[in-house]
Design a protein around this motif. Structure first.
Motif, PDB file in Angstrom:
ATOM      1  N   PRO A 242       0.831  -1.218   0.000  1.00  0.00           N
ATOM      2  CA  PRO A 242       0.000   0.000   0.000  1.00  0.00           C
ATOM      3  C   PRO A 242       0.859   1.258   0.000  1.00  0.00           C
ATOM      4  CG  PRO A 242      -0.863  -1.593   1.574  1.00  0.00           C
ATOM      5  CD  PRO A 242       0.456  -2.134   1.102  1.00  0.00           C
ATOM      6  N   GLY A 243       0.419   2.256  -0.758  1.00  0.00           N
ATOM      7  CA  GLY A 243       1.098   3.548  -0.781  1.00  0.00           C
ATOM      8  C   GLY A 243       2.305   3.619  -1.699  1.00  0.00           C
ATOM      9  N   GLN A 244       2.606   2.550  -2.419  1.00  0.00           N
ATOM     10  CA  GLN A 244       3.765   2.570  -3.299  1.00  0.00           C
ATOM     11  C   GLN A 244       3.412   3.085  -4.688  1.00  0.00           C
ATOM     12  OE1 GLN A 244       5.353  -1.469  -3.106  1.00  0.00           O
ATOM     13  NE2 GLN A 244       6.830  -0.843  -1.537  1.00  0.00           N
ATOM     14  N   SER A 245       4.448   3.571  -5.376  1.00  0.00           N
ATOM     15  CA  SER A 245       4.297   3.967  -6.781  1.00  0.00           C
ATOM     16  C   SER A 245       4.860   2.849  -7.656  1.00  0.00           C
ATOM     17  CB  SER A 245       5.035   5.278  -7.052  1.00  0.00           C
ATOM     18  OG  SER A 245       6.402   5.165  -6.692  1.00  0.00           O
ATOM     19  N   VAL A 246       4.094   2.496  -8.702  1.00  0.00           N
ATOM     20  CA  VAL A 246       4.418   1.343  -9.527  1.00  0.00           C
ATOM     21  C   VAL A 246       4.507   1.769 -10.987  1.00  0.00           C
ATOM     22  CG1 VAL A 246       3.688  -0.961 -10.257  1.00  0.00           C
ATOM     23  CG2 VAL A 246       3.222  -0.187  -7.915  1.00  0.00           C
ATOM     24  N   LEU A 247       5.489   1.211 -11.698  1.00  0.00           N
ATOM     25  CA  LEU A 247       5.653   1.448 -13.121  1.00  0.00           C
ATOM     26  C   LEU A 247       5.553   0.112 -13.849  1.00  0.00           C
ATOM     27  CD1 LEU A 247       6.449   3.171 -15.609  1.00  0.00           C
ATOM     28  CD2 LEU A 247       8.852   2.784 -14.979  1.00  0.00           C
ATOM     29  N   ASP A 248       4.658   0.047 -14.819  1.00  0.00           N
ATOM     30  CA  ASP A 248       4.500  -1.141 -15.658  1.00  0.00           C
ATOM     31  C   ASP A 248       4.996  -0.790 -17.055  1.00  0.00           C
ATOM     32  OD1 ASP A 248       3.786  -3.445 -16.948  1.00  0.00           O
ATOM     33  OD2 ASP A 248       1.644  -3.338 -16.496  1.00  0.00           O
ATOM     34  N   LEU A 249       6.169  -1.331 -17.408  1.00  0.00           N
ATOM     35  CA  LEU A 249       6.801  -1.025 -18.686  1.00  0.00           C
ATOM     36  C   LEU A 249       6.397  -2.044 -19.746  1.00  0.00           C
ATOM     37  CD1 LEU A 249      10.407  -0.141 -17.447  1.00  0.00           C
ATOM     38  CD2 LEU A 249       8.766   1.444 -18.463  1.00  0.00           C
ATOM     39  N   CYS A 250       6.194  -1.549 -20.969  1.00  0.00           N
ATOM     40  CA  CYS A 250       5.757  -2.422 -22.074  1.00  0.00           C
ATOM     41  C   CYS A 250       4.460  -3.106 -21.666  1.00  0.00           C
ATOM     42  CB  CYS A 250       6.843  -3.431 -22.431  1.00  0.00           C
ATOM     43  SG  CYS A 250       8.488  -2.707 -22.650  1.00  0.00           S
ATOM     44  N   TRP A 305      12.459   9.244 -20.535  1.00  0.00           N
ATOM     45  CA  TRP A 305      11.144   9.870 -20.718  1.00  0.00           C
ATOM     46  C   TRP A 305      10.539  10.364 -19.406  1.00  0.00           C
ATOM     47  CZ3 TRP A 305       7.551   7.607 -17.658  1.00  0.00           C
ATOM     48  CH2 TRP A 305       7.857   6.328 -17.187  1.00  0.00           C
ATOM     49  N   ALA A 306      11.105   9.958 -18.258  1.00  0.00           N
ATOM     50  CA  ALA A 306      10.423  10.144 -16.971  1.00  0.00           C
ATOM     51  C   ALA A 306      10.911  11.318 -16.150  1.00  0.00           C
ATOM     52  CB  ALA A 306      10.550   8.859 -16.146  1.00  0.00           C
ATOM     53  N   GLY A 307      11.920  12.029 -16.619  1.00  0.00           N
ATOM     54  CA  GLY A 307      12.432  13.142 -15.819  1.00  0.00           C
ATOM     55  C   GLY A 307      12.978  12.644 -14.484  1.00  0.00           C
ATOM     56  N   ASP A 308      12.528  13.288 -13.393  1.00  0.00           N
ATOM     57  CA  ASP A 308      13.040  12.902 -12.073  1.00  0.00           C
ATOM     58  C   ASP A 308      12.090  11.961 -11.329  1.00  0.00           C
ATOM     59  OD1 ASP A 308      11.004  14.657 -11.597  1.00  0.00           O
ATOM     60  OD2 ASP A 308      12.169  16.045 -10.347  1.00  0.00           O
ATOM     61  N   ARG A 309      11.101  11.389 -12.010  1.00  0.00           N
ATOM     62  CA  ARG A 309      10.189  10.446 -11.358  1.00  0.00           C
ATOM     63  C   ARG A 309      10.919   9.157 -10.989  1.00  0.00           C
ATOM     64  NH1 ARG A 309       4.241  10.046 -14.086  1.00  0.00           N
ATOM     65  NH2 ARG A 309       3.954   8.840 -12.175  1.00  0.00           N
ATOM     66  N   ARG A 310      10.587   8.620  -9.812  1.00  0.00           N
ATOM     67  CA  ARG A 310      11.144   7.353  -9.361  1.00  0.00           C
ATOM     68  C   ARG A 310      10.007   6.465  -8.850  1.00  0.00           C
ATOM     69  NH1 ARG A 310      14.241   9.268 -12.039  1.00  0.00           N
ATOM     70  NH2 ARG A 310      16.467   9.679 -11.725  1.00  0.00           N
ATOM     71  N   PHE A 311      10.238   5.160  -8.897  1.00  0.00           N
ATOM     72  CA  PHE A 311       9.173   4.204  -8.587  1.00  0.00           C
ATOM     73  C   PHE A 311       9.670   3.165  -7.589  1.00  0.00           C
ATOM     74  CE2 PHE A 311       8.551   5.990 -12.744  1.00  0.00           C
ATOM     75  CZ  PHE A 311       7.196   6.315 -12.773  1.00  0.00           C
ATOM     76  N   ASP A 312       8.743   2.728  -6.722  1.00  0.00           N
ATOM     77  CA  ASP A 312       9.077   1.707  -5.722  1.00  0.00           C
ATOM     78  C   ASP A 312       9.092   0.303  -6.321  1.00  0.00           C
ATOM     79  OD1 ASP A 312       9.026   3.556  -3.405  1.00  0.00           O
ATOM     80  OD2 ASP A 312       6.891   3.712  -3.924  1.00  0.00           O
ATOM     81  N   ARG A 313       8.280   0.087  -7.317  1.00  0.00           N
ATOM     82  CA  ARG A 313       8.204  -1.200  -7.987  1.00  0.00           C
ATOM     83  C   ARG A 313       8.137  -0.965  -9.487  1.00  0.00           C
ATOM     84  NH1 ARG A 313       9.205  -2.477  -3.512  1.00  0.00           N
ATOM     85  NH2 ARG A 313       8.217  -4.074  -2.187  1.00  0.00           N
ATOM     86  N   ILE A 314       8.897  -1.776 -10.230  1.00  0.00           N
ATOM     87  CA  ILE A 314       8.855  -1.708 -11.700  1.00  0.00           C
ATOM     88  C   ILE A 314       8.684  -3.116 -12.254  1.00  0.00           C
ATOM     89  CG2 ILE A 314      10.112  -1.143 -13.818  1.00  0.00           C
ATOM     90  CD1 ILE A 314      11.532   1.074 -12.304  1.00  0.00           C
ATOM     91  N   LEU A 315       7.688  -3.276 -13.097  1.00  0.00           N
ATOM     92  CA  LEU A 315       7.511  -4.513 -13.857  1.00  0.00           C
ATOM     93  C   LEU A 315       7.967  -4.250 -15.283  1.00  0.00           C
ATOM     94  CD1 LEU A 315       6.483  -7.367 -14.483  1.00  0.00           C
ATOM     95  CD2 LEU A 315       4.193  -6.391 -14.781  1.00  0.00           C
ATOM     96  N   LEU A 316       8.975  -4.987 -15.720  1.00  0.00           N
ATOM     97  CA  LEU A 316       9.439  -4.890 -17.099  1.00  0.00           C
ATOM     98  C   LEU A 316       9.116  -6.199 -17.807  1.00  0.00           C
ATOM     99  CD1 LEU A 316      10.864  -3.902 -19.577  1.00  0.00           C
ATOM    100  CD2 LEU A 316      13.068  -4.347 -18.458  1.00  0.00           C
ATOM    101  N   ASP A 317       8.039  -6.176 -18.571  1.00  0.00           N
ATOM    102  CA  ASP A 317       7.659  -7.315 -19.410  1.00  0.00           C
ATOM    103  C   ASP A 317       8.334  -7.085 -20.754  1.00  0.00           C
ATOM    104  OD1 ASP A 317       6.484  -9.472 -20.576  1.00  0.00           O
ATOM    105  OD2 ASP A 317       4.424  -8.805 -20.345  1.00  0.00           O
ATOM    106  N   ALA A 318       9.574  -7.528 -20.863  1.00  0.00           N
ATOM    107  CA  ALA A 318      10.460  -7.085 -21.936  1.00  0.00           C
ATOM    108  C   ALA A 318      10.048  -7.618 -23.304  1.00  0.00           C
ATOM    109  CB  ALA A 318      11.889  -7.525 -21.626  1.00  0.00           C
ATOM    110  N   PRO A 319      10.260  -6.826 -24.359  1.00  0.00           N
ATOM    111  CA  PRO A 319      10.075  -7.340 -25.722  1.00  0.00           C
ATOM    112  C   PRO A 319      10.973  -8.557 -25.909  1.00  0.00           C
ATOM    113  CG  PRO A 319      10.498  -4.970 -25.727  1.00  0.00           C
ATOM    114  CD  PRO A 319      10.772  -5.451 -24.342  1.00  0.00           C
ATOM    115  N   CYS A 320      10.446  -9.613 -26.495  1.00  0.00           N
ATOM    116  CA  CYS A 320      11.229 -10.851 -26.601  1.00  0.00           C
ATOM    117  C   CYS A 320      10.787 -11.638 -27.824  1.00  0.00           C
ATOM    118  CB  CYS A 320      11.082 -11.691 -25.327  1.00  0.00           C
ATOM    119  SG  CYS A 320       9.445 -12.446 -25.124  1.00  0.00           S
TER     120      CYS A 320
END
Length: 429
Positions: A242-250, A305-320
Motif C-alpha cells: 500500500p502507498g507505493q508507486s508502480v511502473l508497468d513497462l511495455c 522519458w520520466a524526468g526525475d520520477r522514481r518508482f518503488d516497484r517496476i515490472l518490465l515485461d520485456a520485448p522478446c
C-alpha cells in the motif's frame, strides 16, 4: 461465402505477406456473421499455421514444383485442404469438393487442387512417413528454431517442441476485488462450466474446455479476465505494498497492469507505458471493463522519458522472441527470424538499464519475458548484475518452474503454463 476461400485469404496474408495471424483474422472475421462459420475459419487458420512445416513438406512432395509467388492464395487453399483431411473432422469428399469450389476466382487451379487433394488421400501414409526424414517436417518447426531450443534445453527440447504444437488451455484470472476465486468457481459450476483451481496461484482457474468470453458469467462486469497462469504470477512476485508507486513497462494489452491493481488497490500510483498508442487503447479498454484506474502514457521504455520520477516497484515485461507462447501464436514460427534474437537482446539490455535508473533505492524490479531462450533470460540478467553494483538478485521460492543461475524459468506446457521467465532484482539502499 466460401469459408475455405476466406481462410485462404487470411493465411496468404500470413504466409506470403508476413502479417501476423491475429491482425489477418481481425481484418476478415468481422465479415462473417455466423458464429459457427467464424469458428470454422479461425480453427482452419490456426490449424494450418500450427502444423505448417509438416503440411508444407507434404504439399511440396505432391506439387513437384513450387507454385508461383502470385498464387499464394492457392497454396494456402491447398494447405487448408490437407489440414482438413489430416486433422479435422470433415468428411474427405466434403473437404475436397468445398476446397475445389473455392478456386472460382482462378479457374485454372480447380483441376490442380482436386488432383493434389485426391493424390494425398491415396498416398497419405507414404507422405507422412516421408516427413520423418526431415527435421523441420518431423518436429514442425524451422531448423534454426529447433537448433536454438536444442542448444538451450537439450534434454527437454522434444517436449518443448511438442508442447508448442498443442492447443493451450484457457486460464482465467478472477478479479478478487469483485469476489473470491472460490465464489467464481461456484458461479461457473452453476452455469455448467467446469474448471480447476491452481494451487500455486490464488487468482487462477483453468477451464476444462475453452469457450468464448461471452459465455463467461460476469465477464462484461469485470469479474474475470482471460490470462495464462504464468502471466498471472507477475502480480504476486512484484510484492506491491500500500502507498507505493508502480511502473508497468511495455504494458499493453494491460493484463498484468490490471492484475497488480486487483491484488493491491491501495497504491499511491500506477503508471502503464507502452510505445504503441493503438495497443495502449487495449489497456484502457481492459481497465474500464474491470473498473480499475491507472495512468497511461505512450513512451519508449528504452529512452529517458520520466524526468526525475522514481518508482518503488517496476515490472518490465520485456520485448522478446515470444518462443514461450508459440502454442497461442503459432505464426511466430513463420514470422520470427534467427537474426531477431541478437536485436532483441540489445533492446532488452537497453530497456533494463533505462528502467533501473527509474527505480528508487530499496525498490524491486521484476524482469519478465515469454521466452524460453537463455540468452534473453538468465544470461541477460547475469550480464545486468555484473554491470550494476547496486543491484542484487532476490530469490524466488516457488512451487512452479525451475531455478536457474539467475531467475526462474517455466518451460512451455509445464504446470499447464506458457513458457515464461522471471527474475527479481532489488536496488541497494
Amino acid at each position: 461465402m466460401n469459408l475455405r476461400g476466406c481462410a485462404a485469404k487470411i493465411l496468404a496474408h500470413v504466409i506470403s505477406d508476413g502479417q501476423s495471424l491475429t491482425a489477418a483474422l481481425d481484418n476478415h472475421l468481422g465479415k462473417i456473421h455466423n458464429p459457427q462459420d467464424r469458428a470454422f475459419v479461425q480453427a482452419a487458420c490456426y490449424g494450418v499455421i500450427r502444423h505448417y512445416f509438416t503440411l508444407d513438406h507434404e504439399l511440396n512432395q505432391l506439387l513437384g514444383k513450387p507454385l508461383k509467388q502470385k498464387d499464394g492464395d492457392i497454396k494456402a487453399l491447398l494447405l487448408i485442404g490437407l489440414y482438413q483431411l489430416q486433422y479435422m473432422r470433415v468428411k474427405p469428399h466434403a473437404a475436397v469438393s468445398e476446397t475445389v469450389a473455392a478456386t472460382k476466382h482462378k479457374p485454372w487451379a480447380k483441376s490442380l487442387v482436386n488432383a493434389i487433394l485426391r493424390n494425398y488421400l491415396r498416398a497419405a501414409e507414404t507422405l507422412q512417413t516421408a516427413c520423418q526424414s526431415s527435421p523441420e517436417a518431423r518436429l514442425n518447426h524451422p531448423d534454426w528454431l529447433i537448433r536454438q531450443v536444442e542448444q538451450c534445453w537439450p534434454d527437454q527440447a522434444n517436449a518443448i517442441l511438442n508442447a508448442n504444437d498443442q492447443a493451450p488451455p484457457m486460464a482465467l484470472r478472477v478479479n478478487r476485488l469483485q469476489g473470491s476465486r472460490d465464489d467464481y468457481l461456484a458461479t461457473l459450476n452453476q452455469h455448467g462450466i467446469g474448471a480447476q483451481t491452481v494451487n500455486f496461484c490464488d487468482s487462477a482457474l483453468i477451464l476444462d474446455q475453452p469457450l468464448s468470453v461471452e459465455q463467461l458469467p460476469g465477464f462484461r462486469e469485470g469479474r474475470v479476465s482471460v490470462q495464462d497462469v504464468a502471466a498471472q504470477l507477475a502480480a504476486e512476485l512484484l510484492d506491491v505494498q500500500p502507498g507505493q508507486s508502480v511502473l508497468d513497462l511495455c504494458a499493453a494489452p494491460g493484463g498484468k497492469t490490471a492484475a497488480i491493481l486487483e491484488r493491491q488497490p491501495e497504491l499511491k500510483s500506477l503508471l502503464a507505458i507502452d510505445v504503441d498508442d493503438k495497443r495502449l487503447q487495449r489497456v484502457t479498454d481492459n481497465l474500464q471493463r474491470l473498473r480499475l484506474k491507472a495512468e497511461i502514457l505512450a513512451a519508449d521504455a528504452s529512452q529517458d522519458w520520466a524526468g526525475d520520477r522514481r518508482f518503488d516497484r517496476i515490472l518490465l515485461d520485456a520485448p522478446c522472441s515470444g518462443f514461450g507462447v508459440i502454442r497461442r501464436h503459432p505464426d511466430i514460427k513463420l514470422l520470427r527470424r534467427d537474426s531477431d534474437i541478437a536485436t532483441l537482446q540489445t533492446l532488452q539490455a537497453k530497456i533494463l538499464d533505462a528502467a533501473w535508473r527509474l527505480l528508487a533505492p530499496g525498490g524491486i524490479l521484476l524482469y519478465a519475458t515469454c521466452s524460453i531462450l537463455k540468452q534473453e533470460n538468465e544470461q541477460q540478467i547475469g550480464q545486468f548484475l555484473k554491470n550494476h553494483a547496486d543491484a542484487m538478485e532476490l530469490p524466488i521460492a516457488a512451487a512452479w518452474g525451475q531455478a536457474r543461475p539467475h531467475g526462474r524459468q517455466i518451460l512451455t506446457g509445464s504446470w499447464q503454463m506458457d513458457g515464461f521467465y522471471y527474475a527479481k532484482i532489488g536496488k541497494r539502499l
